[in-house]
Motif scaffolding. Structure first.
Motif, PDB file in Angstrom:
ATOM      1  N   TYR A 152      42.785  43.046  38.266  1.00 34.68           N
ATOM      2  CA  TYR A 152      44.251  43.068  38.198  1.00 34.68           C
ATOM      3  C   TYR A 152      44.718  43.024  36.746  1.00 34.68           C
ATOM      4  O   TYR A 152      45.653  43.717  36.359  1.00 34.68           O
ATOM      5  CB  TYR A 152      44.843  41.892  38.982  1.00 34.68           C
ATOM      6  N   ASP A 153      44.054  42.210  35.956  1.00 42.19           N
ATOM      7  CA  ASP A 153      44.452  42.088  34.554  1.00 42.19           C
ATOM      8  C   ASP A 153      44.253  43.393  33.801  1.00 42.19           C
ATOM      9  O   ASP A 153      45.033  43.757  32.922  1.00 42.19           O
ATOM     10  CB  ASP A 153      43.644  40.978  33.881  1.00 42.19           C
ATOM     11  N   ALA A 154      43.180  44.107  34.152  1.00 44.42           N
ATOM     12  CA  ALA A 154      42.879  45.359  33.454  1.00 44.42           C
ATOM     13  C   ALA A 154      43.770  46.503  33.932  1.00 44.42           C
ATOM     14  O   ALA A 154      43.740  47.590  33.360  1.00 44.42           O
ATOM     15  CB  ALA A 154      41.406  45.720  33.661  1.00 44.42           C
ATOM     16  N   GLY A 155      44.549  46.282  34.972  1.00 42.28           N
ATOM     17  CA  GLY A 155      45.366  47.358  35.509  1.00 42.28           C
ATOM     18  C   GLY A 155      44.575  48.261  36.427  1.00 42.28           C
ATOM     19  O   GLY A 155      44.865  49.448  36.545  1.00 42.28           O
ATOM     20  N   MET A 156      43.546  47.697  37.067  1.00 48.75           N
ATOM     21  CA  MET A 156      42.710  48.487  37.982  1.00 48.75           C
ATOM     22  C   MET A 156      42.854  47.952  39.405  1.00 48.75           C
ATOM     23  O   MET A 156      43.102  46.772  39.605  1.00 48.75           O
ATOM     24  CB  MET A 156      41.236  48.370  37.561  1.00 48.75           C
ATOM     25  N   GLU A 157      42.653  48.839  40.373  1.00 49.03           N
ATOM     26  CA  GLU A 157      42.663  48.383  41.757  1.00 49.03           C
ATOM     27  C   GLU A 157      41.260  47.947  42.138  1.00 49.03           C
ATOM     28  O   GLU A 157      40.290  48.628  41.820  1.00 49.03           O
ATOM     29  CB  GLU A 157      43.120  49.511  42.672  1.00 49.03           C
ATOM     30  N   PRO A 158      41.140  46.813  42.830  1.00 47.73           N
ATOM     31  CA  PRO A 158      39.804  46.369  43.233  1.00 47.73           C
ATOM     32  C   PRO A 158      39.359  47.026  44.533  1.00 47.73           C
ATOM     33  O   PRO A 158      40.189  47.447  45.346  1.00 47.73           O
ATOM     34  CB  PRO A 158      40.006  44.868  43.433  1.00 47.73           C
ATOM     35  N   GLU A 276      51.074  36.536  34.937  1.00 48.25           N
ATOM     36  CA  GLU A 276      51.960  37.635  35.359  1.00 48.25           C
ATOM     37  C   GLU A 276      51.178  38.910  35.653  1.00 48.25           C
ATOM     38  O   GLU A 276      51.539  39.676  36.540  1.00 48.25           O
ATOM     39  CB  GLU A 276      52.988  37.956  34.266  1.00 48.25           C
ATOM     40  N   ASN A 277      50.099  39.141  34.895  1.00 51.02           N
ATOM     41  CA  ASN A 277      49.329  40.362  35.122  1.00 51.02           C
ATOM     42  C   ASN A 277      48.640  40.344  36.474  1.00 51.02           C
ATOM     43  O   ASN A 277      48.376  41.389  37.060  1.00 51.02           O
ATOM     44  CB  ASN A 277      48.276  40.549  34.030  1.00 51.02           C
ATOM     45  N   VAL A 278      48.309  39.150  36.952  1.00 52.05           N
ATOM     46  CA  VAL A 278      47.661  39.042  38.259  1.00 52.05           C
ATOM     47  C   VAL A 278      48.724  39.137  39.350  1.00 52.05           C
ATOM     48  O   VAL A 278      48.617  39.913  40.294  1.00 52.05           O
ATOM     49  CB  VAL A 278      46.888  37.718  38.369  1.00 52.05           C
ATOM     50  N   ILE A 279      49.792  38.379  39.181  1.00 49.53           N
ATOM     51  CA  ILE A 279      50.823  38.297  40.231  1.00 49.53           C
ATOM     52  C   ILE A 279      51.536  39.647  40.411  1.00 49.53           C
ATOM     53  O   ILE A 279      51.976  39.985  41.503  1.00 49.53           O
ATOM     54  CB  ILE A 279      51.813  37.147  39.904  1.00 49.53           C
ATOM     55  N   ASN A 280      51.589  40.427  39.337  1.00 48.85           N
ATOM     56  CA  ASN A 280      52.262  41.723  39.435  1.00 48.85           C
ATOM     57  C   ASN A 280      51.582  42.681  40.395  1.00 48.85           C
ATOM     58  O   ASN A 280      52.164  43.684  40.796  1.00 48.85           O
ATOM     59  CB  ASN A 280      52.377  42.370  38.056  1.00 48.85           C
ATOM     60  N   ALA A 281      50.331  42.377  40.752  1.00 45.57           N
ATOM     61  CA  ALA A 281      49.632  43.234  41.711  1.00 45.57           C
ATOM     62  C   ALA A 281      50.092  42.953  43.150  1.00 45.57           C
ATOM     63  O   ALA A 281      49.707  43.663  44.067  1.00 45.57           O
ATOM     64  CB  ALA A 281      48.125  43.028  41.588  1.00 45.57           C
ATOM     65  N   PHE A 282      50.903  41.896  43.324  1.00 48.43           N
ATOM     66  CA  PHE A 282      51.361  41.536  44.668  1.00 48.43           C
ATOM     67  C   PHE A 282      52.883  41.555  44.700  1.00 48.43           C
ATOM     68  O   PHE A 282      53.541  40.582  44.313  1.00 48.43           O
ATOM     69  CB  PHE A 282      50.818  40.145  45.042  1.00 48.43           C
ATOM     70  N   ASP A 283      53.436  42.673  45.146  1.00 44.89           N
ATOM     71  CA  ASP A 283      54.879  42.905  45.047  1.00 44.89           C
ATOM     72  C   ASP A 283      55.720  41.756  45.596  1.00 44.89           C
ATOM     73  O   ASP A 283      56.685  41.325  44.974  1.00 44.89           O
ATOM     74  CB  ASP A 283      55.261  44.186  45.805  1.00 44.89           C
TER      75      ASP A 283
END
Ligand SMILES: Nc1nc2c(ncn2[C@@H]2O[C@H](COP(=O)(O)OP(=O)(O)OP(=O)(O)O)[C@@H](O)[C@H]2O)c(=O)[nH]1
Length: 350
Positions: A152-158, A276-283
């Motif tokens: 999530y931090d890298a801007g990638m989907e797991p 924030e970089n992690v939480i931003n992956a969860f709208d």
């Protein structure tokens, strides 16, 4: 998925100029209008294996070095670059990398004893395939959590890639990650890889996993030519065998995407990760954080004995996500899972 607007890397470190470093830079850099586009597939000891003019009829393998004008700019596997000089790809020729295009994602590995700096290992990948065996070796959820945070931090989907389903069932592990909605595939000895191929199609995916989870088995099945590609790189770079910490990009058959194998990369640097970089992956939770949380909220519960158990944030306010969930905007299970991920940033890398 939300992305950071600015990715910091080692090039952003400001270094004080030396005695001669304050000379004005009057010389204009050449524009290199004639440069060929390249894609970096492997890096070893100052030599970069690139694909020049990728995706065109002229696509060819080229070995390159960094041009001096790149300065401190690092070049990593997955980088899109500009190549000049001898870009023919003929034996014993060497091109020069004169530019690194802006990255869409940057995956960092953890600092270790021999190297105190967190370094970017792969650029521009869009998916992190977390390979975990269901047994032999046993799955390590804390490790999975940390790899999810890194993605999530890298801007990638797991993508959870659960191997060895012939030895143990995937249900418990899948249930653990269900609230986060992490996509998964399950593989087994003798089974087909159609589901995995569908997830990898048309994308650039980094494969990570601890020793013994079956990562090489997957890579060799996905890219029948993998062994040869690796030994070819070694022949070019002069290394006897593929070195432990370098990554290599392998094209899927039919040009249907890339997988990047990271043989020696076991863990990722999380010290710098902003919640924030992690939480931003969860709208749903990101909206709650934006509306209800104090500035610099770490989103961990504040009551004693809770996860993290930290004192309230700067202004004495606590995380607003509990109220957000109580009002029904998001599920408790999802918030609990997100907090588990955030808490996994603390402590030693495995
Ligand atoms: N039962 C079972 N065994 C598997 C499966 N996939 C791989 N293995 C076995 O697990 C062992 C490790 O597989 P590798 O592919 O070498 O694992 P790796 O993750 O690449 O490990 P390193 O090479 O140490 O990095 C080998 O003996 C494989 O044959 C599977 O789906 N089921």
């Amino acid at each position: 998925m939300a992305r950071r607007t600015k990715d910091y890397d080692e090039d952003d470190v400001r270094v004080r100029p030396g005695r001669r470093g304050s000379r004005p830079r009057t010389r204009r850099r050449p524009a290199h209008d004639d440069a060929s586009p390249g894609f970096v597939t492997a890096v070893d000891r100052g030599r970069y294996r690139c694909l020049a003019d990728p995706g065109t009829a002229d696509e060819r393998g080229v070995t390159a070095m960094r041009a001096r004008e790149l300065g401190r700019k690092g070049v990593v596997v997955g980088d899109r670059v500009a190549l000049v000089g001898d870009v023919s790809g003929a034996p014993d020729t060497l091109a020069r990398i004169v530019r690194v295009e802006p990255r869409t994602s940057s995956l960092r590995r953890t600092a270790d004893d021999t190297d105190p700096f967190e370094r970017i290992v792969v650029a521009n990948a869009d998916q992190l395939a977390i390979v975990t065996a269901l047994a032999d070796p046993e799955p390590r959820p804390r490790m999975i959590d940390r790899q999810l945070v890194a993605a999530y931090d890298a801007g990638m989907e797991p993508l959870l890639c659960l191997t060895k389903a012939d030895l143990a069932g995937p249900e418990a592990l899948i249930a653990e990650y269900a609230p986060l909605g992490v996509p998964y595939v399950v593989t087994r000895r003798g089974g087909d890889l159609d589901a995995l191929r569908a997830h990898l199609a048309g994308r650039t995916s980094v494969l990570v996993g601890h020793s013994g989870v079956g990562k090489s088995t997957l890579v060799n099945a996905l890219v029948p030519d993998a062994e040869r590609a690796v030994s070819h790189v070694n022949a070019v770079t002069g290394r006897g065998r593929h070195t432990s910490s370098s990554a290599i990009a392998l094209e899927l058959p039919g040009g249907d995407g890339w997988i990047i194998d990271t043989p020696g990369v076991r863990s990722f640097g999380l010290a710098h990760v902003e919640p924030e970089n992690v939480i931003n992956a969860f709208d749903d939770l990101a909206r709650g954080a934006a509306e209800r949380c104090p500035p610099l909220c770490d989103h961990l519960p504040k009551e004693p004995g809770g996860l993290g158990g930290r004192p309230p944030g700067e202004a004495g306010q606590s995380c607003g996500l509990d109220g957000w969930v109580a009002e029904g905007h998001a599920s408790q299970a999802r918030l609990d899972s997100l907090r588990r991920l955030l808490a996994s940033r603390e402590g030693e890398a495995e």
